[in-house]
Design a protein around this motif. Sequence first.
Motif, PDB file in Angstrom:
ATOM      1  N   VAL A  60       0.885  -1.165  -0.013  1.00 35.77           N
ATOM      2  CA  VAL A  60      -0.005  -0.004   0.004  1.00 35.77           C
ATOM      3  C   VAL A  60       0.889   1.249  -0.098  1.00 35.77           C
ATOM      4  O   VAL A  60       0.614   2.382  -0.879  1.00 35.77           O
ATOM      5  CB  VAL A  60      -0.984  -0.126   1.152  1.00 35.77           C
ATOM      6  N   ASN A  66      -3.526   0.105  -4.705  1.00 37.71           N
ATOM      7  CA  ASN A  66      -4.690   0.447  -4.117  1.00 37.71           C
ATOM      8  C   ASN A  66      -5.839  -0.295  -4.595  1.00 37.71           C
ATOM      9  O   ASN A  66      -7.048   0.171  -4.557  1.00 37.71           O
ATOM     10  CB  ASN A  66      -5.041   1.956  -4.144  1.00 37.71           C
ATOM     11  N   GLN A  87      -7.897   1.844   4.804  1.00 33.96           N
ATOM     12  CA  GLN A  87      -7.992   3.081   4.329  1.00 33.96           C
ATOM     13  C   GLN A  87      -7.080   3.938   4.758  1.00 33.96           C
ATOM     14  O   GLN A  87      -6.887   5.102   4.431  1.00 33.96           O
ATOM     15  CB  GLN A  87      -9.304   3.308   4.286  1.00 33.96           C
ATOM     16  N   ALA A  90      -3.648   4.022   3.560  1.00 32.53           N
ATOM     17  CA  ALA A  90      -3.708   4.599   2.204  1.00 32.53           C
ATOM     18  C   ALA A  90      -3.559   6.065   2.426  1.00 32.53           C
ATOM     19  O   ALA A  90      -3.165   6.442   1.334  1.00 32.53           O
ATOM     20  CB  ALA A  90      -5.024   4.174   1.338  1.00 32.53           C
ATOM     21  N   GLN A  93      -0.108   7.883   1.650  1.00 30.18           N
ATOM     22  CA  GLN A  93       0.315   8.119   0.279  1.00 30.18           C
ATOM     23  C   GLN A  93       0.266   9.492   0.297  1.00 30.18           C
ATOM     24  O   GLN A  93      -0.623  10.228   0.572  1.00 30.18           O
ATOM     25  CB  GLN A  93      -0.581   7.280  -0.693  1.00 30.18           C
ATOM     26  N   VAL A  99      -8.386   3.034  -1.067  1.00 27.76           N
ATOM     27  CA  VAL A  99      -8.205   1.457  -1.515  1.00 27.76           C
ATOM     28  C   VAL A  99      -9.497   0.796  -2.170  1.00 27.76           C
ATOM     29  O   VAL A  99     -10.568   1.413  -1.492  1.00 27.76           O
ATOM     30  CB  VAL A  99      -7.617   0.525  -0.493  1.00 27.76           C
TER      31      VAL A  99
END
Length: 589
Positions: A60, A66, A87, A90, A93, A99
């Motif tokens: 991830v 994702n 999530q 994520a 990022q 995701v």
Amino acid sequence: MDPFEDPSLGIEERVDDLLPRLSAEELVGLLFHTVIECGPDGSLLEGPGRIAKSATRDVVVGKAMNHFNVHALADARTAAAWSNRLQELACEQPHSIPVTISTDPRHAAAQNAGTSWASVFFSQWPDPMGLAALDDLELIGAYNDVVRREYVAVGIRAALHPTADVATEPRWGRQRETFGQDSGRATAFTRAAVRGLQGDALGPDSVSATTKHFPGGGPQAGGEDAHFPYGRDQVYPGGRFVDHLEPFRAAIAAGTAAIMPYYGRPVGLSIDDEAIEEVGFGYNRQILTGLLREQLGYDGVILSDWELVNDNHVGDQVLPARAWGVEHLDPAERMLRLLDAGIDQFGGEECTDLLLALLAEGRVTRERLEASARRLLRVKFALGLFDDPFVDVDAAPSLVGAPDAVAMGLRTQARSVVLAAVGDALPLRAGVRAYCEGLDAAAAAGHVTVVERPEDADVALVRLRAPFEPRSDLFLEQWFRAGSLDFPPGLAHRLGRIAAHCPLVVDVSADRPAVCTPLLAVADSLTVTFGVSDAAWLDAVTGRVPPEGRLPIDLPSSMDEVRASAEDVPGDTPHALFRAGHGLRLPTR
């Protein structure tokens, strides 16, 4: 807010804003869709799983991926908690791309790590073949609406189904996932399934559908499956390619978010007098760009089936990449070939470094990757994932497996039972003494008085699985049932000894057809089921829920006729024991 974060803007405007912001790593990460596993109590795996190759953080955050296909889940609360943790991860990022969690089917009892999961905390329904046995479009839509609601409650937003393949080859091992052998019915049911999952258009309450396996995976040569090298060929000796294509036309018209091509390679196929290259459909530009994109006008996501680039290592076993027809190419060349064919996303792969290298070397352009990323981002925005990807963990247990859905699923199982032959033993009388084989004693005890010997019984109840020939103990191969449809030669003799003491009721659980000819000589009554629990079957044969099913496939009378039939032609055995559409009703007492 940046424009891509603004929910008041249109999807295309948001995608236009986000795409140029993405680094090469983020762009490449969008194009991969692989297996992920839930850790204990909904934790994120800190290392590889049984099948997942990497720790969750590594894929991830480290690889900016994702899209993930989740495998086993313990219960609704655990699944929802895990989804939220994923999530949250994520969000680390650079652009917090949410995701998309996908799944193979979970609402039936079948378990196959390559195609489906038994998740009993979801409501339980018959296999799609069992739904087809009821020939009810409203039921197909209602079932898929239940699936949608239960998936959304735990954060699953992409279904790796429906299966639109037409089951014309009796030996093929994936028929239970289909809607049977009739192209017209499969077309109507596929349309209803897509709309049940997505609604009239994708939205925050939708589950995106992945319709598979384009352009129809049913006509496998000899009935072998294209997961394996000996099943790589798809053939059309009857010239019925168009019949297999029709359900996909319906899925496109219904707005399916994604389409998955199968592994098989077409052998001897021509379209509009043009010979089609004999390479797997995922690598086949004539099929994906020429047919799907240009002729059928499809501009959604094309997701490859799993592991077309690299060999897969599971424990000490090595499963070769399913690069049928291009086995000689190295992984980089296979990846380029897939992109050129029209693939948007690599299923079952996480080799982002390979695609990054191809981009850096100029062998693939950013423009080409952005074309696929645009399609993938459209779906995420339409599903509302950029606006709120989280679920209510406390609410999930009451939303998944709710009593009304459970009751409807159980009743539908019972209704889907097909009465192929009915004698004096049915319907079962209340309190009848029954000798039982192949069904759970506790389930039987709620309907009959269970006895230990046929000699002491008023009736014998025997449930059988459709026969098959084991291939090997390789991972996945053990779950794909293939080969002869004949029962062992001694079975009918043994059942006859039971029938000498009391009337015999036999059920055949048909994940594929079976040659039931010998059973009719010894059975008072014969039923055929498609993913029906013991309790639901007993509800049917006692008449508590009258069975209404009609066969969605032919039951052949012999293997000689099966071997002589054309793989792409429905009902091609001339003297079938029971034809599709056959189904009797319980007599009244």
